[in-house]
Design a protein around this motif. Structure first.
Motif, PDB file in Angstrom:
ATOM      1  N   UNK A 104      69.092 -97.724 -24.329  1.00 26.40           N
ATOM      2  CA  UNK A 104      69.049 -96.732 -24.657  1.00 26.40           C
ATOM      3  C   UNK A 104      68.175 -95.452 -25.875  1.00 26.40           C
ATOM      4  N   UNK A 105      67.065 -96.390 -26.273  1.00 25.51           N
ATOM      5  CA  UNK A 105      65.702 -95.736 -26.437  1.00 25.51           C
ATOM      6  C   UNK A 105      65.401 -95.398 -25.310  1.00 25.51           C
ATOM      7  N   UNK A 106      64.872 -95.899 -23.883  1.00 26.10           N
ATOM      8  CA  UNK A 106      64.701 -95.816 -22.449  1.00 26.10           C
ATOM      9  C   UNK A 106      64.891 -94.365 -22.158  1.00 26.10           C
ATOM     10  N   UNK A 107      66.171 -94.325 -22.020  1.00 25.45           N
ATOM     11  CA  UNK A 107      66.731 -92.647 -21.853  1.00 25.45           C
ATOM     12  C   UNK A 107      66.698 -91.966 -22.374  1.00 25.45           C
ATOM     13  N   UNK A 108      66.928 -91.700 -23.267  1.00 25.58           N
ATOM     14  CA  UNK A 108      66.836 -91.297 -24.518  1.00 25.58           C
ATOM     15  C   UNK A 108      64.840 -90.282 -24.506  1.00 25.58           C
ATOM     16  N   UNK A 109      64.350 -91.920 -24.486  1.00 22.04           N
ATOM     17  CA  UNK A 109      62.573 -91.493 -24.241  1.00 22.04           C
ATOM     18  C   UNK A 109      62.837 -90.757 -22.615  1.00 22.04           C
ATOM     19  N   UNK A 110      63.341 -90.502 -21.291  1.00 26.46           N
ATOM     20  CA  UNK A 110      63.040 -90.492 -20.423  1.00 26.46           C
ATOM     21  C   UNK A 110      63.691 -89.102 -20.139  1.00 26.46           C
ATOM     22  N   UNK A 111      64.826 -88.883 -20.729  1.00 24.65           N
ATOM     23  CA  UNK A 111      65.661 -88.129 -19.920  1.00 24.65           C
ATOM     24  C   UNK A 111      66.844 -86.688 -21.392  1.00 24.65           C
ATOM     25  N   UNK A 112      66.152 -87.479 -22.465  1.00 25.11           N
ATOM     26  CA  UNK A 112      66.644 -86.981 -23.165  1.00 25.11           C
ATOM     27  C   UNK A 112      67.949 -86.901 -24.049  1.00 25.11           C
ATOM     28  N   UNK A 113      68.396 -88.185 -23.502  1.00 21.85           N
ATOM     29  CA  UNK A 113      69.847 -88.744 -23.923  1.00 21.85           C
ATOM     30  C   UNK A 113      69.993 -89.765 -23.299  1.00 21.85           C
ATOM     31  N   UNK A 114      70.621 -90.171 -24.987  1.00 21.71           N
ATOM     32  CA  UNK A 114      70.290 -91.869 -25.133  1.00 21.71           C
ATOM     33  C   UNK A 114      71.505 -92.925 -24.122  1.00 21.71           C
ATOM     34  N   UNK A 115      71.828 -92.116 -23.373  1.00 20.85           N
ATOM     35  CA  UNK A 115      73.448 -92.678 -22.454  1.00 20.85           C
ATOM     36  C   UNK A 115      73.314 -92.307 -20.883  1.00 20.85           C
ATOM     37  N   UNK A 116      73.651 -93.302 -20.347  1.00 18.43           N
ATOM     38  CA  UNK A 116      72.922 -93.246 -18.374  1.00 18.43           C
ATOM     39  C   UNK A 116      73.695 -92.402 -18.441  1.00 18.43           C
TER      40      UNK A 116
ATOM     41  N   UNK B 241      71.314 -87.411  -9.510  1.00 17.67           N
ATOM     42  CA  UNK B 241      70.441 -87.892 -10.475  1.00 17.67           C
ATOM     43  C   UNK B 241      69.087 -87.036 -10.461  1.00 17.67           C
ATOM     44  N   UNK B 242      68.216 -86.341  -9.376  1.00 21.60           N
ATOM     45  CA  UNK B 242      67.217 -85.273  -9.327  1.00 21.60           C
ATOM     46  C   UNK B 242      67.829 -84.638 -10.204  1.00 21.60           C
ATOM     47  N   UNK B 243      69.400 -83.759  -9.508  1.00 18.27           N
ATOM     48  CA  UNK B 243      69.216 -82.524 -10.309  1.00 18.27           C
ATOM     49  C   UNK B 243      69.248 -82.545 -12.368  1.00 18.27           C
ATOM     50  N   UNK B 244      69.815 -84.088 -12.749  1.00 20.02           N
ATOM     51  CA  UNK B 244      70.307 -84.234 -13.738  1.00 20.02           C
ATOM     52  C   UNK B 244      68.255 -84.536 -14.233  1.00 20.02           C
ATOM     53  N   UNK B 245      67.782 -84.573 -13.918  1.00 16.48           N
ATOM     54  CA  UNK B 245      66.327 -85.229 -14.541  1.00 16.48           C
ATOM     55  C   UNK B 245      65.680 -86.443 -14.686  1.00 16.48           C
TER      56      UNK B 245
ATOM     57  N   UNK C 141      65.199 -95.241 -12.468  1.00 15.42           N
ATOM     58  CA  UNK C 141      65.830 -95.461 -13.483  1.00 15.42           C
ATOM     59  C   UNK C 141      66.853 -96.042 -12.882  1.00 15.42           C
ATOM     60  N   UNK C 142      67.613 -95.688 -12.130  1.00  9.25           N
ATOM     61  CA  UNK C 142      68.250 -96.635 -12.209  1.00  9.25           C
ATOM     62  C   UNK C 142      68.793 -97.674 -12.424  1.00  9.25           C
ATOM     63  N   UNK C 143      68.006 -98.900 -11.595  1.00 11.86           N
ATOM     64  CA  UNK C 143      68.013-100.550 -12.000  1.00 11.86           C
ATOM     65  C   UNK C 143      68.655-100.107 -13.713  1.00 11.86           C
TER      66      UNK C 143
END
Length: 310
Positions: free
Chosen positions: A48-60, A187-191, A196-198
């Motif tokens: 959740x932390x990784x997703x939040x930092x990379x995409x701004x959304x804590x959920x995949x 996924x690319x359109x969503x940034x 990050x997929x794995x």
């Protein structure tokens, strides 16, 4: 980059070596099921932390229902059923023979990938796999000075060991199938970057893992152990370190490896942990290194080198 999948797989083997060393202490202190529940929970938090930092959304994000279903199935097979069988075989026939039977995991991964994905391995890769696994087998059987190879093993222990190996190999391929259902354009359109997929896929595996292990913990009447563990600072520290090298970084990169190379090759290289762990075990636990272990390690290194000669 050439051989990126193979190089990632070798890195995963080192990560899992650290996991094995930490898990030995953590399991004795917290208990196997308690440790696994904590590992799954912490892996979810880290994700959740990784997703939040990379995409701004804590959920995949951008995950289809079909992909999610395959990843949950992979977590059930690889984490819950596989680890349960593995721990049971360790109890019945010991870790040495358990590790020996785990060399069947790459073979099951290669067969599953061939049946479901049509992945075929070249002749050199098959030879490299067999040589590497042969070396691992010799090294595992060479642990200790007074052990003799015996076929008089309890049938239930052997079945649990084979089940663990098959579940590990099949679980890896199920993850590959799940990741193939990700729509990279969306996924690319969503940034969301491709790497990050794995980790997104592993998030759903951990969800299945924590549910499965929690059920096992409840039915074994060990929920009290989990409550006690929450107040054990040293135990939690070990669980956190085990999670980083295992279910978070280790598994995340193992899923990344099968995106770049055949599942059988990746699984074989990741099975190198019994070889890599020889020196750390000698330094940390003063376990003796026998000549059989050295010969096995040497053969395994030859086998690994063959993967890079294609």
């Amino acid at each position: 980059m050439a051989y990126i999948g193979e190089l990632i797989s070798i890195g995963v083997a080192f990560s899992w070596t650290a996991t094995a060393l930490l898990s030995e202490f953590g399991s004795k202190r917290l208990g196997n099921l308690t440790l696994n529940v904590l590992r799954m929970a912490l892996a979810l938090v880290f994700s959740l932390v990784l997703f939040g930092v990379v995409t701004g959304n804590p959920l995949p994000v951008g995950v289809s229902g079909e992909a999610c279903g395959w990843m949950l199935l992979s977590g059930l097979v690889g984490y819950v059923i596989g680890d349960f069988c593995l721990f049971q075989c360790y109890i019945i026939i010991g870790s040495r023979y358990g590790q020996l039977f785990m060399t069947l995991a790459p073979l099951s991964a290669a067969l599953m990938a061939w049946v479901t994905l049509g992945q075929q391995m070249r002749a050199m890769s098959i030879v490299a796999m067999l040589v590497t696994l042969f070396g691992i087998g010799i090294s595992v059987l060479g642990r200790g000075e007074h052990h003799k190879v015996s076929l008089k093993l309890p049938l239930n222990g052997v079945l649990f060991a084979i089940g663990a190996a098959v579940c590990q190999g099949v679980g890896l391929v199920l993850s590959k199938i799940g990741m193939d259902h990700y729509d990279m354009a969306t996924l690319t359109d969503l940034g969301v970057p491709e790497w990050l997929v794995p980790f997104s896929a592993n998030f759903y595996r951990c969800v299945a893992g924590i549910i499965g292990f929690s059920i096992l913990l409840y039915y074994r009447d060990e929920m009290g152990h989990l409550r006690e563990a929450m107040h054990d600072k040293k135990g939690l520290s070990v669980a956190m370190a085990t999670t980083i090298f295992g279910p978070f970084v280790g598994v995340g990169f193992s899923l990344m490896a099968v995106q770049y190379t055949a599942a059988g090759i990746a699984s074989t290289l990741m099975a190198m942990t019994p070889i890599i762990i020889l020196l750390p075990s000698y330094w940390l636990f003063h376990e003796k290194i026998t000549w059989k272990a050295v010969v096995g390690a040497f053969i395994s290194v030859i086998g690994v080198s063959l993967f890079f000669l294609e």
